[in-house]
Every structure is written in structure tokens, then in C-alpha cells.
Design an enzyme around this catalytic site. Structure first.
Site, PDB file in Angstrom:
ATOM      1  N   ASN A 109      56.355   6.325 176.822  1.00 58.22           N
ATOM      2  CA  ASN A 109      56.492   7.429 175.874  1.00 58.22           C
ATOM      3  C   ASN A 109      55.297   8.359 175.779  1.00 58.22           C
ATOM      4  O   ASN A 109      55.072   8.997 174.745  1.00 58.22           O
ATOM      5  CB  ASN A 109      56.824   6.893 174.478  1.00 58.22           C
ATOM      6  N   HIS A 150      52.578  -1.371 174.741  1.00 60.52           N
ATOM      7  CA  HIS A 150      53.308  -0.108 174.835  1.00 60.52           C
ATOM      8  C   HIS A 150      52.744   0.713 175.997  1.00 60.52           C
ATOM      9  O   HIS A 150      51.701   1.351 175.880  1.00 60.52           O
ATOM     10  CB  HIS A 150      53.165   0.663 173.526  1.00 60.52           C
ATOM     11  N   TYR A 205      52.005   7.709 175.812  1.00 62.58           N
ATOM     12  CA  TYR A 205      50.787   7.230 175.160  1.00 62.58           C
ATOM     13  C   TYR A 205      49.774   6.765 176.209  1.00 62.58           C
ATOM     14  O   TYR A 205      49.966   6.984 177.407  1.00 62.58           O
ATOM     15  CB  TYR A 205      51.131   6.175 174.122  1.00 62.58           C
ATOM     16  N   ASN A 263      56.078  13.782 175.097  1.00 63.49           N
ATOM     17  CA  ASN A 263      54.639  13.983 174.941  1.00 63.49           C
ATOM     18  C   ASN A 263      54.035  14.680 176.163  1.00 63.49           C
ATOM     19  O   ASN A 263      52.896  14.399 176.543  1.00 63.49           O
ATOM     20  CB  ASN A 263      53.915  12.668 174.636  1.00 63.49           C
ATOM     21  N   THR A 317      58.427   3.713 164.904  1.00 59.07           N
ATOM     22  CA  THR A 317      57.329   4.063 164.015  1.00 59.07           C
ATOM     23  C   THR A 317      57.825   4.230 162.579  1.00 59.07           C
ATOM     24  O   THR A 317      58.807   4.928 162.342  1.00 59.07           O
ATOM     25  CB  THR A 317      56.650   5.358 164.486  1.00 59.07           C
TER      26      THR A 317
END
Length: 356
Positions: free
Chosen positions: A178, A175, A180, A235, A25
Site C-alpha cells: 500500500n 506491512h 508504505y 500512495n 486503520t
């Protein structure tokens, strides 16, 4: 013996090496349009000697944005702005995939257009905070996606993949890692649904599988990669039996003839070997090297057959000409963890700034 510096054919394209620039990112899409800035063309072109560049996470829809100043691929302006990036990379002889990243519950209403709130498979709030333009804010309880909204989200991924090709990308990486949205569907602590999109393993892998199939149908499986991070706690994720979940997912998508599977490795190298064996195509490995960044020793993974390609994150930020430095054995500039989001371990570290 195959080495990381040998060419490989990926999606019909001959790559100069098996060294991948991992997605990280950058938060450089300033302004309300979430369009890539000129600096991004320079940044990626400088790293065009990678066998493959995978961009920072790019939201496939407005509600998919979870961090400040991240770029999208859902408007005409964004497509045009990305074209300057892909043209710059191609002029330098590089190959570049766009990473499609919907952050799901990881975000905040202040980062979204008026009236939108983060969404997720279930209304389960993540522990922790997200950085916003006003500073860190607690995560909010996300809106549980309806069946119709799930279908629309799948279509958003496919549309964004179309836009990526129009913008000049050579392909896309989905993706699914992680913590998400796709990972949120895979994990039982974030997917508490009792319908066909949740419950047991077959229900929890459905969203990941259908997004992948839709994107493959939209642009061809040879242009599509999928990134996963089994067992990654980043996360606020929890997966009790990641081997069962991800082997089932691999079996479900194996027939799509994807360009690659990209594994963000955790400390369980045995699981890596199992998934490597199960996957029938090109296997990209972002190796677990915590607390160090991935270094030249990871090249041995290709020689050993543990991976077809190896992904570098932080070291690519500090060394734009990384493949040449790896081939020469150095020297290497030292990455500064305070200057980047992302990196090599994607949540298996204690860095508070990891986002990609």
C-alpha cells in the site's frame, strides 16, 4: 473439499476458520502516547470469531507514524495498553496478530515529535495530501535514510515484534504493501538508490527481506506474516514489472518458515496464481472485488484452492459476527465507506479515505 469454515493450523495455533479480519486503520489511539484506547479492546473482542484478526497498522517507531491517532508498539505504555486489547480478544477465544506499519514518506512533520520528518529510501515526494489534526496537508519531501538509519529501522521492526509478544499478541504481520516504507523500497519510482539497497530487483527487495528475517529471528518465523500488494498504485506508487520483483522476494524469504503471506490482490488474477504457486506456505488472499466490498462469493477461493485463507475488511466493520453470517448466507449489514479507513482493495479504489 476444504472450505473457509474448516480449521487451519497457523503458527502452531489451531484457528477455528480460514476467515481473516483484514487490517484497517482506526485512528483511536488518542493523546501524545499513541496508546490504544479502551474502545479498541471492545472493537476487537467483538470480532474475535474471526479465524485470525490482523490489527490496524501499528508504528514500530515514532517516525513511522503517518496518520493522526494511530497506535505504536515502541514504548512501555503502548505495550501495557495493547495488553488490554489482546486479553479481551483471548477471553473470547480469538487469535490476534499486530500489523507493524512504518509509513515512510506517507505522513507529515506535524504528526511527529519535534524535529522528526518522514523518511524514505529516496528523497522523492509523494503526490497528494495526508490528513492531519489541522486538516489535509501536502506530503513533504522525505529524508533519505542512511545506511545506519536503515539498519536502525530494521532493528525497530524487530523490537516492535518483541513488544507485540510481550503485549500478548499471537504474532505480527509486517506491512509491506500500500505504498508504505517497505513498499517504497520495493518500487523503482520511490527507490532511486544506487547502493546495495536499491537499483535492480535484488537491491530493491533487500530491505523487505531483511526486515522479515529480523522479525522472524526475534519472535520465530511461525509468528510472522508478510503483507504485499504488487502493482498497487496507492500512495503514488508505480511498479512496471511486479511479477519479477515479488517472485524474487518470495524466493528470498521462502526459507524463513513464515506463518503466512498475505496478498492484497490487484486486477491481475494471473499474478495472484503465480505468487500462490511460488509461495510454499499458507497463502492469505485479500481479493480484488472493486467496486464492491468482498462478499460471500470470496469463500469459493478457498474451495478452489486459490487461497488457504480469505481476508475481509469493510464487511467485518459492519458485521462483527461476520463468520456466522457468512456461514448462514447472511443477512449482512451494509458498510458505509465514510466510516472506515482501509477495506478490501487497498488502493485499487477511488475512495479518498483509504489508509490502512
Amino acid at each position: 473439499m476444504t472450505t473457509a469454515f474448516d480449521p487451519i493450523v497457523l503458527g502452531g495455533r489451531r484457528l477455528a476458520s480460514r476467515v481473516v479480519m483484514a487490517p484497517m486503520t482506526r485512528s483511536r489511539a488518542y493523546g501524545p502516547g499513541a496508546e490504544p484506547a479502551e474502545l479498541m479492546a471492545t472493537y476487537y473482542a467483538q470480532r474475535a470469531t474471526a479465524g485470525l484478526i490482523v490489527t490496524e497498522g501499528v508504528q514500530p517507531s515514532a517516525v513511522g507514524q503517518g496518520y493522526p491517532n494511530t497506535p505504536g508498539l515502541h514504548t512501555a505504555g503502548q505495550v501495557a495498553a495493547w495488553r488490554t486489547v489482546t486479553d479481551a480478544v483471548h477471553r473470547e477465544g480469538g487469535v490476534i496478530f499486530a500489523q507493524l506499519m512504518h509509513t515512510g514518506r506517507i505522513g507529515h512533520p506535524s504528526l511527529l515529535p519535534d524535529g522528526l520528518v518522514p523518511v524514505a529510501p529516496s528523497a522523492v515526494t509523494a503526490n497528494g495530501q495526508v490528513f492531519t489534526h489541522e486538516g489535509p496537508k501536502d506530503f513533504v519531501t522525505p529524508k533519505e535514510l542512511s545506511e545506519a538509519e536503515i539498519r536502525q529501522t530494521i532493528a525497530d521492526f524487530a523490537d516492535a515484534a518483541h513488544n507485540a509478544i510481550e503485549a500478548g499478541f499471537d504474532g505480527v504481520e509486517i506491512h509491506g504493501a500500500n505504498g508504505y516504507l517497505i513498499h517504497q523500497f520495493l518500487a523503482p519510482n520511490t527507490n532511486r538508490r544506487t547502493d546495495a539497497w536499491g537499483g535492480e530487483v535484488e537491491g530493491r527487495i533487500r530491505f523487505a527481506a531483511e526486515v522479515t528475517a529480523a522479525v522472524a529471528e526475534a519472535i520465530g518465523g511461525h509468528r510472522v506474516g508478510l503483507r504485499i500488494s504488487p502493482g498497487n498504485p496507492y500512495n503514488d506508487m508505480a511498479e512496471d514489472n511486479p511479477a519479477e520483483t515479488y517472485e524474487a522476494l518470495i524466493e528470498r524469504i521462502a526459507g524463513l518458515d513464515l506463518a503466512y503471506l498475505h496478498l492484497v490482490e490487484g486486477p491481475d488474477r494471473d499474478l495472484t496464481a503465480r505468487l500462490r504457486k511460488a509461495w510454499p506456505g499458507t497463502f492469505v488472499l485479500n481479493p480484488f472485488t472493486y467496486p464492491e466490498v468482498t462478499g460471500p462469493e470470496a469463500l469459493q477461493l478457498v474451495k478452489d484452492g486459490a487461497a488457504d485463507m480469505v481476508a475481509y475488511g469493510a464487511l467485518f466493520l459492519a458485521n462483527p459476527d461476520l463468520p456466522a453470517r457468512l456461514a448462514a448466507g447472511g443477512p449482512f449489514n451494509t458498510p458505509d465507506p465514510g466510516t472506515f479507513y482501509g477495506g478490501d482493495h487497498r488502493g485499487y479504489t477511488d475512495y479518498p479515505t483509504l489508509a490502512g
